[in-house]
Design a protein around this motif. Structure first.
Motif, PDB file in Angstrom:
ATOM      1  N   LEU A 192      -7.822   8.041   5.241  1.00  0.00           N
ATOM      2  CA  LEU A 192      -6.347   8.467   4.851  1.00  0.00           C
ATOM      3  C   LEU A 192      -5.606   7.936   6.063  1.00  0.00           C
ATOM      4  N   GLU A 193      -6.250   8.007   7.334  1.00  0.00           N
ATOM      5  CA  GLU A 193      -5.429   7.594   8.331  1.00  0.00           C
ATOM      6  C   GLU A 193      -5.112   6.035   8.304  1.00  0.00           C
ATOM      7  N   GLU A 194      -6.134   5.457   7.903  1.00  0.00           N
ATOM      8  CA  GLU A 194      -5.892   3.975   7.672  1.00  0.00           C
ATOM      9  C   GLU A 194      -4.928   3.607   6.724  1.00  0.00           C
ATOM     10  N   LEU A 195      -4.934   4.311   5.402  1.00  0.00           N
ATOM     11  CA  LEU A 195      -3.880   4.326   4.672  1.00  0.00           C
ATOM     12  C   LEU A 195      -2.340   4.568   5.119  1.00  0.00           C
ATOM     13  N   LYS A 196      -2.394   5.343   5.630  1.00  0.00           N
ATOM     14  CA  LYS A 196      -1.319   5.864   6.613  1.00  0.00           C
ATOM     15  C   LYS A 196      -0.475   4.664   7.265  1.00  0.00           C
ATOM     16  N   LEU A 197      -1.506   3.962   7.866  1.00  0.00           N
ATOM     17  CA  LEU A 197      -0.951   3.049   9.071  1.00  0.00           C
ATOM     18  C   LEU A 197      -0.351   1.733   8.049  1.00  0.00           C
ATOM     19  N   GLY A 198      -1.218   1.598   7.029  1.00  0.00           N
ATOM     20  CA  GLY A 198      -1.005   0.304   6.235  1.00  0.00           C
ATOM     21  C   GLY A 198       0.328   0.722   5.400  1.00  0.00           C
ATOM     22  N   LEU A 199       0.556   1.935   5.263  1.00  0.00           N
ATOM     23  CA  LEU A 199       1.873   2.197   4.447  1.00  0.00           C
ATOM     24  C   LEU A 199       3.084   2.162   5.528  1.00  0.00           C
ATOM     25  N   MET A 200       2.866   2.232   6.562  1.00  0.00           N
ATOM     26  CA  MET A 200       3.956   2.238   7.707  1.00  0.00           C
ATOM     27  C   MET A 200       3.901   0.869   8.310  1.00  0.00           C
ATOM     28  N   GLY A 201       3.110  -0.014   7.687  1.00  0.00           N
ATOM     29  CA  GLY A 201       3.138  -1.418   8.215  1.00  0.00           C
ATOM     30  C   GLY A 201       2.270  -1.837   9.321  1.00  0.00           C
ATOM     31  N   ALA A 202       1.503  -1.049  10.042  1.00  0.00           N
ATOM     32  CA  ALA A 202       0.844  -1.020  11.061  1.00  0.00           C
ATOM     33  C   ALA A 202      -0.648  -2.151  10.868  1.00  0.00           C
ATOM     34  N   LEU A 203      -0.989  -1.821   9.614  1.00  0.00           N
ATOM     35  CA  LEU A 203      -2.189  -2.575   8.995  1.00  0.00           C
ATOM     36  C   LEU A 203      -1.864  -3.228   7.652  1.00  0.00           C
ATOM     37  N   ASN A 204      -2.734  -4.159   7.284  1.00  0.00           N
ATOM     38  CA  ASN A 204      -2.701  -4.975   5.971  1.00  0.00           C
ATOM     39  C   ASN A 204      -3.145  -4.030   5.170  1.00  0.00           C
ATOM     40  N   ILE A 205      -2.903  -3.757   3.825  1.00  0.00           N
ATOM     41  CA  ILE A 205      -3.167  -3.056   2.922  1.00  0.00           C
ATOM     42  C   ILE A 205      -4.424  -3.645   2.192  1.00  0.00           C
ATOM     43  N   SER A 206      -5.482  -3.137   2.348  1.00  0.00           N
ATOM     44  CA  SER A 206      -6.844  -3.973   1.662  1.00  0.00           C
ATOM     45  C   SER A 206      -6.855  -3.150   0.033  1.00  0.00           C
ATOM     46  N   ASP A 207      -7.827  -3.965  -0.664  1.00  0.00           N
ATOM     47  CA  ASP A 207      -7.901  -3.422  -2.113  1.00  0.00           C
ATOM     48  C   ASP A 207      -8.184  -1.889  -2.241  1.00  0.00           C
ATOM     49  N   ALA A 208      -9.317  -1.772  -1.144  1.00  0.00           N
ATOM     50  CA  ALA A 208      -9.675  -0.261  -1.291  1.00  0.00           C
ATOM     51  C   ALA A 208      -8.498   0.878  -0.989  1.00  0.00           C
ATOM     52  N   MET A 209      -7.859   0.355   0.187  1.00  0.00           N
ATOM     53  CA  MET A 209      -6.523   0.942   0.478  1.00  0.00           C
ATOM     54  C   MET A 209      -5.731   1.438  -0.737  1.00  0.00           C
ATOM     55  N   GLU A 210      -5.415   0.269  -1.301  1.00  0.00           N
ATOM     56  CA  GLU A 210      -4.480   0.396  -2.550  1.00  0.00           C
ATOM     57  C   GLU A 210      -5.035   1.195  -3.560  1.00  0.00           C
ATOM     58  N   SER A 211      -6.245   1.278  -3.831  1.00  0.00           N
ATOM     59  CA  SER A 211      -6.788   2.155  -4.717  1.00  0.00           C
ATOM     60  C   SER A 211      -6.848   3.565  -4.402  1.00  0.00           C
ATOM     61  N   LEU A 212      -7.038   3.881  -3.105  1.00  0.00           N
ATOM     62  CA  LEU A 212      -6.646   5.196  -2.705  1.00  0.00           C
ATOM     63  C   LEU A 212      -5.211   5.695  -3.043  1.00  0.00           C
ATOM     64  N   SER A 213      -4.533   4.559  -2.651  1.00  0.00           N
ATOM     65  CA  SER A 213      -3.119   5.148  -2.777  1.00  0.00           C
ATOM     66  C   SER A 213      -2.743   5.355  -4.117  1.00  0.00           C
ATOM     67  N   LEU A 214      -3.143   4.426  -5.198  1.00  0.00           N
ATOM     68  CA  LEU A 214      -2.789   4.680  -6.630  1.00  0.00           C
ATOM     69  C   LEU A 214      -3.739   6.136  -6.880  1.00  0.00           C
ATOM     70  N   ALA A 215      -4.685   6.540  -6.500  1.00  0.00           N
ATOM     71  CA  ALA A 215      -5.386   7.686  -6.783  1.00  0.00           C
ATOM     72  C   ALA A 215      -4.805   8.952  -6.113  1.00  0.00           C
ATOM     73  N   LEU A 216      -4.178   8.850  -5.302  1.00  0.00           N
ATOM     74  CA  LEU A 216      -3.404   9.941  -4.596  1.00  0.00           C
ATOM     75  C   LEU A 216      -2.001  10.054  -5.615  1.00  0.00           C
TER      76      LEU A 216
END
Length: 178
Positions: A154-178
């Motif tokens: 969740l913290e990595e996804l939040k950082l990705g959404l804020m632009g601090a990290l590149n969003i991976s496929d796993a992060m995008e899947s998690l984002s869609l699941a939320l």
């Protein structure tokens, strides 16, 4: 079983299981002739069924040819709904509102996430390590690992959404699941 089950089974046996089933002139389905039982062993029967069984059609079950239309319509509907859902997840329109909703969901999950179990304190309170206690301790350790992985994701996804990290496929899947 009760009397009703016996009655039902007796009726099935009387109506469905007949000597004609074993006749080599009997058709199990349209264009699917019963093989000669004197020439077939188990393996040959299995091979015959796998290779010769015709495609299932409503007429095999005594149904009208149009009986399949409703089923196929529902399959197409489900298929196209799935395609639309997948496309909606990768579209760029309205992304900010969706991202804000995901960030709120992340914050909510992180706030409600239970704290890790303190294994040292729990171990000190144990008087006797019976098999049940050992299993409970193992489950608590696994729960701590799971809670930690949830928090990290969740913290990595939040950082990705804020632009601090590149969003991976796993992060995008998690984002869609939320």
């Amino acid at each position: 079983t009760d009397d009703w089950d016996r009655r039902t089974n007796r009726t099935y046996l009387k109506v469905l299981l007949r000597n004609e089933l074993l006749s080599h002139n009997f058709y199990l389905a349209p264009h699917f002739k019963n093989p000669d039982s004197s020439k077939f062993d188990y393996e040959k029967y299995r091979k015959y069924i796998e290779e010769s069984l015709p495609q299932e059609i409503p007429q095999m079950y005594g149904m009208h040819p149009n009986a399949e239309i409703g089923y196929l319509n529902n399959q197409c509907y489900d298929l196209f709904n799935t395609i639309l859902e997948v496309q909606a997840g990768s579209s760029s329109g309205g992304g900010k509102k969706q991202e804000e909703g995901v960030v709120k969901a992340i914050d909510d999950f992180l706030e409600r996430r239970p704290k890790d179990y303190n294994m040292i304190i729990i171990s000190e309170k144990i008087k006797e390590k019976t098999p049940f206690v050992v299993v409970a301790l193992q489950e608590l350790e696994r729960m701590n690992l799971l809670l930690d992985e949830i928090r990290k994701s969740l913290e990595e996804l939040k950082l990705g959404l804020m632009g601090a990290l590149n969003i991976s496929d796993a992060m995008e899947s998690l984002s869609l699941a939320l």
